[in-house]
Design a protein around this motif. Structure first.
Motif, PDB file in Angstrom:
ATOM      1  N   GLY A   1       0.807  -1.231   0.000  1.00 48.79           N
ATOM      2  CA  GLY A   1       0.000   0.000   0.000  1.00 48.79           C
ATOM      3  C   GLY A   1       0.832   1.269   0.000  1.00 48.79           C
ATOM      4  O   GLY A   1       2.063   1.250  -0.032  1.00 48.79           O
ATOM      5  N   TRP A   2       0.108   2.394   0.043  1.00 51.52           N
ATOM      6  CA  TRP A   2       0.732   3.719  -0.013  1.00 51.52           C
ATOM      7  C   TRP A   2       1.385   4.060   1.316  1.00 51.52           C
ATOM      8  O   TRP A   2       0.875   3.695   2.367  1.00 51.52           O
ATOM      9  CB  TRP A   2      -0.316   4.782  -0.329  1.00 51.52           C
ATOM     10  N   TYR A   3       2.511   4.753   1.233  1.00 51.81           N
ATOM     11  CA  TYR A   3       3.121   5.235   2.471  1.00 51.81           C
ATOM     12  C   TYR A   3       3.615   6.663   2.304  1.00 51.81           C
ATOM     13  O   TYR A   3       3.905   7.127   1.194  1.00 51.81           O
ATOM     14  CB  TYR A   3       4.274   4.312   2.925  1.00 51.81           C
TER      15      TYR A   3
ATOM     16  N   GLU B   1      -3.253  -9.999  -3.291  1.00 52.51           N
ATOM     17  CA  GLU B   1      -4.565 -10.343  -2.717  1.00 52.51           C
ATOM     18  C   GLU B   1      -4.898  -9.452  -1.509  1.00 52.51           C
ATOM     19  O   GLU B   1      -6.047  -9.335  -1.104  1.00 52.51           O
ATOM     20  CB  GLU B   1      -4.638 -11.835  -2.340  1.00 52.51           C
ATOM     21  N   LEU B   2      -3.881  -8.778  -0.958  1.00 51.20           N
ATOM     22  CA  LEU B   2      -4.132  -7.877   0.175  1.00 51.20           C
ATOM     23  C   LEU B   2      -4.532  -6.476  -0.277  1.00 51.20           C
ATOM     24  O   LEU B   2      -4.888  -5.620   0.531  1.00 51.20           O
ATOM     25  CB  LEU B   2      -2.884  -7.772   1.061  1.00 51.20           C
ATOM     26  N   LEU B   3      -4.443  -6.235  -1.584  1.00 56.95           N
ATOM     27  CA  LEU B   3      -4.777  -4.892  -2.073  1.00 56.95           C
ATOM     28  C   LEU B   3      -6.270  -4.807  -2.388  1.00 56.95           C
ATOM     29  O   LEU B   3      -6.758  -5.333  -3.376  1.00 56.95           O
ATOM     30  CB  LEU B   3      -3.959  -4.562  -3.333  1.00 56.95           C
ATOM     31  N   THR B   4      -6.998  -4.135  -1.497  1.00 55.57           N
ATOM     32  CA  THR B   4      -8.446  -3.964  -1.647  1.00 55.57           C
ATOM     33  C   THR B   4      -8.705  -2.462  -1.764  1.00 55.57           C
ATOM     34  O   THR B   4      -7.806  -1.653  -1.476  1.00 55.57           O
ATOM     35  CB  THR B   4      -9.159  -4.492  -0.394  1.00 55.57           C
TER      36      THR B   4
ATOM     37  N   ALA C   1      -6.908   2.870  -0.071  1.00 55.15           N
ATOM     38  CA  ALA C   1      -7.277   4.238   0.346  1.00 55.15           C
ATOM     39  C   ALA C   1      -6.448   4.715   1.543  1.00 55.15           C
ATOM     40  O   ALA C   1      -6.453   5.901   1.862  1.00 55.15           O
ATOM     41  CB  ALA C   1      -8.762   4.280   0.698  1.00 55.15           C
ATOM     42  N   ILE C   2      -5.738   3.796   2.182  1.00 51.36           N
ATOM     43  CA  ILE C   2      -4.983   4.165   3.389  1.00 51.36           C
ATOM     44  C   ILE C   2      -3.597   4.693   3.009  1.00 51.36           C
ATOM     45  O   ILE C   2      -2.934   4.143   2.125  1.00 51.36           O
ATOM     46  CB  ILE C   2      -4.816   2.929   4.311  1.00 51.36           C
ATOM     47  N   ILE C   3      -3.174   5.765   3.695  1.00 55.63           N
ATOM     48  CA  ILE C   3      -1.776   6.190   3.574  1.00 55.63           C
ATOM     49  C   ILE C   3      -1.106   5.882   4.897  1.00 55.63           C
ATOM     50  O   ILE C   3      -1.478   6.427   5.946  1.00 55.63           O
ATOM     51  CB  ILE C   3      -1.664   7.679   3.226  1.00 55.63           C
ATOM     52  N   ASN C   4      -0.169   4.975   4.874  1.00 54.44           N
ATOM     53  CA  ASN C   4       0.527   4.565   6.097  1.00 54.44           C
ATOM     54  C   ASN C   4       1.607   5.582   6.427  1.00 54.44           C
ATOM     55  O   ASN C   4       2.474   5.861   5.609  1.00 54.44           O
ATOM     56  CB  ASN C   4       1.163   3.187   5.886  1.00 54.44           C
TER      57      ASN C   4
END
Ligand code: SAM
Length: 200
Positions: free
Chosen positions: A157-159, A174-177, A182-185
């Motif tokens: 995901g995004w960071y 498969e973890l990319l939903t 939509a989350i920025i870590n």
């Protein structure tokens, strides 16, 4: 106008020394994220055009600009400065930041010193930084006091990193939903950190 003796050299050809005002929509995005009680540190305030607008809606604004010629243009305008706007000619990387500051504003898309500003604001326990320095086109409000995780813990995901770098970490698809996308870590210790450490 206040003058600080602490100034580190920025060469004339340096991107960060170039004054380029932003557009109204960018300023409006910043203004919407301010609170009436805020005490703002405007980092790289240019000719104070945004600082003047912010001073109309918040308690106090410190407008810090390293280039005296640009800052003087803003001070010498026909309209006198509002009483709650304090222009300071200084290098914001090394000046003493007033401990009462509640929010930093850093409109500097090509900023190479993001971490310096974030560290300095955190030192005085300033909770927020409004900036376009990480995402370049987009203005965000960063919670400076929120906990941050190591990038290695993010699976995919995004960071956005404390050093100012942003990116997408690849991982098991498969973890990319839509939710994880939509989350920025908010992270520390990204691949760019070493590079930024050597630059700052
Ligand atoms: C992209 S301009 C933005 C100016 C202003 N925020 C605006 O929207 O009109 C960035 C400004 O930051 C100033 N600046 C760069 N580094 C600085 C530093 N270390 N301390 C204070 N000002 C700095 C530059 O001189 C320039 O005027």
């Amino acid at each position: 106008m206040l003058h600080s003796e602490n100034t580190q050299p920025i060469s004339d050809g340096d991107w960060e020394y170039q004054w380029a005002p932003y557009d109204l929509p960018t300023y409006q995005t910043v203004l919407k994220q301010l609170l009436p009680d805020d005490i703002v540190l405007d980092i790289g305030a240019g000719d104070l055009r945004l600082a003047r607008q912010m001073a109309e809606t918040v308690c106090k604004v410190y407008g810090v600009e390293i280039n005296p010629a640009i800052l003087n243009q803003g001070v010498d305008q026909s309209e006198s400065l509002p009483g709650n706007l304090i222009p300071i000619c200084a290098d914001a990387r090394v000046m003493d930041i007033p401990s009462e500051v509640t929010v930093g504003v850093l409109l500097m898309r090509h900023c190479a010193h993001f971490k310096v500003y974030a560290d300095r604001l955190k030192e005085i326990k300033c909770p927020r930084l409004i900036t376009n320095a990480r995402w370049r086109m987009g203005v965000e409000t960063i919670d400076l006091l929120a906990p941050r995780i190591k990038l290695e813990i993010v699976k995919i995901g995004w960071y956005a990193c404390w050093c100012g770098a942003v990116g997408f970490k690849n991982g098991p698809v498969e973890l990319l939903t839509p939710e994880t996308d939509a989350i920025i870590n908010e992270v520390i210790e990204c691949p760019d950190c070493l590079h930024h450490k050597s630059k700052n």
